[in-house]
Design a protein around this motif. Structure first.
Motif, PDB file in Angstrom:
ATOM      1  N   GLY A  34       0.681  -1.241  -0.065  1.00 28.40           N
ATOM      2  CA  GLY A  34      -0.262  -0.038  -0.170  1.00 28.40           C
ATOM      3  C   GLY A  34       0.932   1.301  -0.108  1.00 28.40           C
ATOM      4  N   TRP A  35       1.906   1.214  -0.866  1.00 22.94           N
ATOM      5  CA  TRP A  35       2.742   2.346  -0.639  1.00 22.94           C
ATOM      6  C   TRP A  35       2.845   3.091  -1.906  1.00 22.94           C
ATOM      7  N   SER A  36       2.865   4.559  -1.703  1.00 16.06           N
ATOM      8  CA  SER A  36       3.188   5.254  -2.969  1.00 16.06           C
ATOM      9  C   SER A  36       4.298   5.326  -3.619  1.00 16.06           C
ATOM     10  N   GLU A  37       4.800   5.967  -4.518  1.00 17.78           N
ATOM     11  CA  GLU A  37       6.109   6.082  -5.143  1.00 17.78           C
ATOM     12  C   GLU A  37       7.062   6.758  -4.195  1.00 17.78           C
ATOM     13  N   GLU A  38       6.382   7.675  -3.619  1.00 18.83           N
ATOM     14  CA  GLU A  38       7.158   8.290  -2.334  1.00 18.83           C
ATOM     15  C   GLU A  38       7.543   7.614  -1.401  1.00 18.83           C
ATOM     16  N   ASP A  39       6.640   6.696  -0.784  1.00 16.93           N
ATOM     17  CA  ASP A  39       7.036   5.606   0.339  1.00 16.93           C
ATOM     18  C   ASP A  39       7.910   4.739  -0.378  1.00 16.93           C
ATOM     19  N   LEU A  40       7.962   4.188  -1.416  1.00 18.13           N
ATOM     20  CA  LEU A  40       9.061   3.606  -2.094  1.00 18.13           C
ATOM     21  C   LEU A  40      10.381   4.154  -2.032  1.00 18.13           C
ATOM     22  N   SER A  41      10.352   5.381  -2.473  1.00 17.97           N
ATOM     23  CA  SER A  41      11.920   6.086  -2.466  1.00 17.97           C
ATOM     24  C   SER A  41      12.302   6.329  -1.121  1.00 17.97           C
ATOM     25  N   THR A  42      11.470   6.250   0.050  1.00 16.59           N
ATOM     26  CA  THR A  42      12.223   6.374   1.381  1.00 16.59           C
ATOM     27  C   THR A  42      12.415   5.252   2.097  1.00 16.59           C
ATOM     28  N   LYS A  43      11.464   4.358   1.696  1.00 20.83           N
ATOM     29  CA  LYS A  43      11.748   3.022   2.522  1.00 20.83           C
ATOM     30  C   LYS A  43      12.132   1.788   1.699  1.00 20.83           C
ATOM     31  N   ALA A  44      12.609   1.973   0.576  1.00 21.75           N
ATOM     32  CA  ALA A  44      13.200   0.720  -0.119  1.00 21.75           C
ATOM     33  C   ALA A  44      14.478   1.337  -0.964  1.00 21.75           C
ATOM     34  N   ALA A  45      15.470   0.311  -1.243  1.00 19.50           N
ATOM     35  CA  ALA A  45      16.535   0.472  -2.064  1.00 19.50           C
ATOM     36  C   ALA A  45      16.466  -0.533  -3.253  1.00 19.50           C
ATOM     37  N   TRP A  46      16.508   0.127  -4.392  1.00 16.71           N
ATOM     38  CA  TRP A  46      16.548  -0.678  -5.564  1.00 16.71           C
ATOM     39  C   TRP A  46      17.786  -0.670  -6.573  1.00 16.71           C
ATOM     40  N   ASP A  47      18.041  -1.388  -7.439  1.00  9.84           N
ATOM     41  CA  ASP A  47      19.064  -1.867  -8.208  1.00  9.84           C
ATOM     42  C   ASP A  47      20.178  -1.849  -7.185  1.00  9.84           C
ATOM     43  N   VAL A  48      20.096  -2.584  -6.332  1.00 13.82           N
ATOM     44  CA  VAL A  48      21.387  -2.874  -5.060  1.00 13.82           C
ATOM     45  C   VAL A  48      22.248  -3.857  -5.998  1.00 13.82           C
ATOM     46  N   GLN A  49      22.052  -4.647  -6.894  1.00 14.73           N
ATOM     47  CA  GLN A  49      22.992  -5.367  -7.551  1.00 14.73           C
ATOM     48  C   GLN A  49      24.174  -4.413  -8.139  1.00 14.73           C
ATOM     49  N   ASP A  50      23.686  -3.315  -8.415  1.00 15.28           N
ATOM     50  CA  ASP A  50      24.714  -2.279  -9.106  1.00 15.28           C
ATOM     51  C   ASP A  50      25.797  -2.056  -7.932  1.00 15.28           C
ATOM     52  N   LEU A  51      25.491  -2.022  -6.439  1.00 12.19           N
ATOM     53  CA  LEU A  51      26.592  -1.763  -5.774  1.00 12.19           C
ATOM     54  C   LEU A  51      27.533  -2.657  -5.285  1.00 12.19           C
ATOM     55  N   ALA A  52      27.345  -4.082  -5.805  1.00  9.75           N
ATOM     56  CA  ALA A  52      28.134  -5.116  -5.657  1.00  9.75           C
ATOM     57  C   ALA A  52      29.512  -5.081  -6.132  1.00  9.75           C
ATOM     58  N   ALA A  53      29.720  -4.459  -7.420  1.00  3.11           N
ATOM     59  CA  ALA A  53      30.627  -4.473  -8.038  1.00  3.11           C
ATOM     60  C   ALA A  53      32.021  -3.557  -7.375  1.00  3.11           C
ATOM     61  N   GLN A  54      31.455  -2.441  -6.701  1.00  2.00           N
ATOM     62  CA  GLN A  54      32.365  -1.645  -5.974  1.00  2.00           C
ATOM     63  C   GLN A  54      32.718  -2.088  -4.574  1.00  2.00           C
ATOM     64  N   ALA A  55      32.009  -2.741  -4.009  1.00  2.00           N
ATOM     65  CA  ALA A  55      32.033  -2.972  -2.674  1.00  2.00           C
ATOM     66  C   ALA A  55      33.287  -4.158  -2.451  1.00  2.00           C
ATOM     67  N   GLU A  56      34.043  -3.655  -1.384  1.00  2.00           N
ATOM     68  CA  GLU A  56      35.224  -4.367  -0.736  1.00  2.00           C
ATOM     69  C   GLU A  56      34.829  -5.582   0.016  1.00  2.00           C
ATOM     70  N   ASP A  57      33.621  -5.389   0.545  1.00  2.00           N
ATOM     71  CA  ASP A  57      33.173  -6.400   1.562  1.00  2.00           C
ATOM     72  C   ASP A  57      31.700  -6.524   1.618  1.00  2.00           C
ATOM     73  N   LEU A  58      31.424  -7.647   0.645  1.00  2.00           N
ATOM     74  CA  LEU A  58      30.033  -7.719   0.318  1.00  2.00           C
ATOM     75  C   LEU A  58      29.215  -7.969   1.724  1.00  2.00           C
ATOM     76  N   GLU A  59      29.782  -8.980   2.565  1.00  2.00           N
ATOM     77  CA  GLU A  59      29.166  -9.249   3.740  1.00  2.00           C
ATOM     78  C   GLU A  59      28.618  -7.884   4.551  1.00  2.00           C
ATOM     79  N   ALA A  60      29.643  -6.802   4.627  1.00  2.00           N
ATOM     80  CA  ALA A  60      29.206  -5.478   5.067  1.00  2.00           C
ATOM     81  C   ALA A  60      28.271  -4.902   4.501  1.00  2.00           C
TER      82      ALA A  60
END
Length: 125
Positions: A34-60
C-alpha cells in the motif's frame, strides 16, 4: 544505471524482492504494501546489484543495506550470456553473491516475474 536508494528507514524485518528487468518488482512492492512512489523512495533501495561491483566487503554491504531499508530490490543479472569482459564477469558474480547474502538476511524473499510474485522464502506480502 546508477543504484537508486531512498532515505534511511530502519527496521528489523527486511524483505528482498528480485526478478528480471521490467518484471514489476517495484509495482508489486507498492501494491502489496500500500505504498506510494514516495513511500518506495524513502523505505526501499533498488538496483542494489549495482552496488556489488564496487564493494570491498559484500558481507558488510549486505549488513548495511539490511539495517537501513525494510525492502531491498535487485534485478537478476546471471541468466544471460556470460560477458567476455573480465570486469563485467566479476561484477555479475559479485551481484549474485550479494543477492545470496541478502536472501540469507531476509525474512521474506519474493521473486517477481511477469508481474507475478512467488515466495522463495517466507510469505508473500
Amino acid at each position: 544505471g546508477r543504484p537508486v536508494a531512498g532515505g534511511m528507514a530502519g527496521g528489523n524485518r527486511m524483505i528482498f524482492v528480485t526478478g528480471p528487468l521490467f518484471a514489476g518488482k517495484k509495482e508489486y512492492v507498492c501494491q502489496a504494501l500500500g505504498w506510494s512512489e514516495e513511500d518506495l523512495s524513502t523505505k526501499a533501495a533498488w538496483d542494489v546489484q549495482d552496488l556489488a561491483a564496487q564493494a570491498e566487503d559484500l558481507e558488510a554491504l549486505a549488513d548495511d543495506l539490511s539495517a537501513q531499508y525494510p525492502v531491498l530490490i535487485a534485478t537478476e543479472v546471471g541468466g544471460g550470456v556470460v560477458p567476455m569482459d573480465p570486469a563485467q564477469r566479476m561484477a555479475r558474480e559479485a551481484a549474485g553473491r550479494l543477492a545470496c547474502l541478502l536472501a540469507q538476511r531476509a525474512e521474506s524473499v519474493i521473486r517477481v516475474c511477469c508481474g507475478l510474485p512467488q515466495a522463495l522464502k517466507g510469505e508473500l506480502l
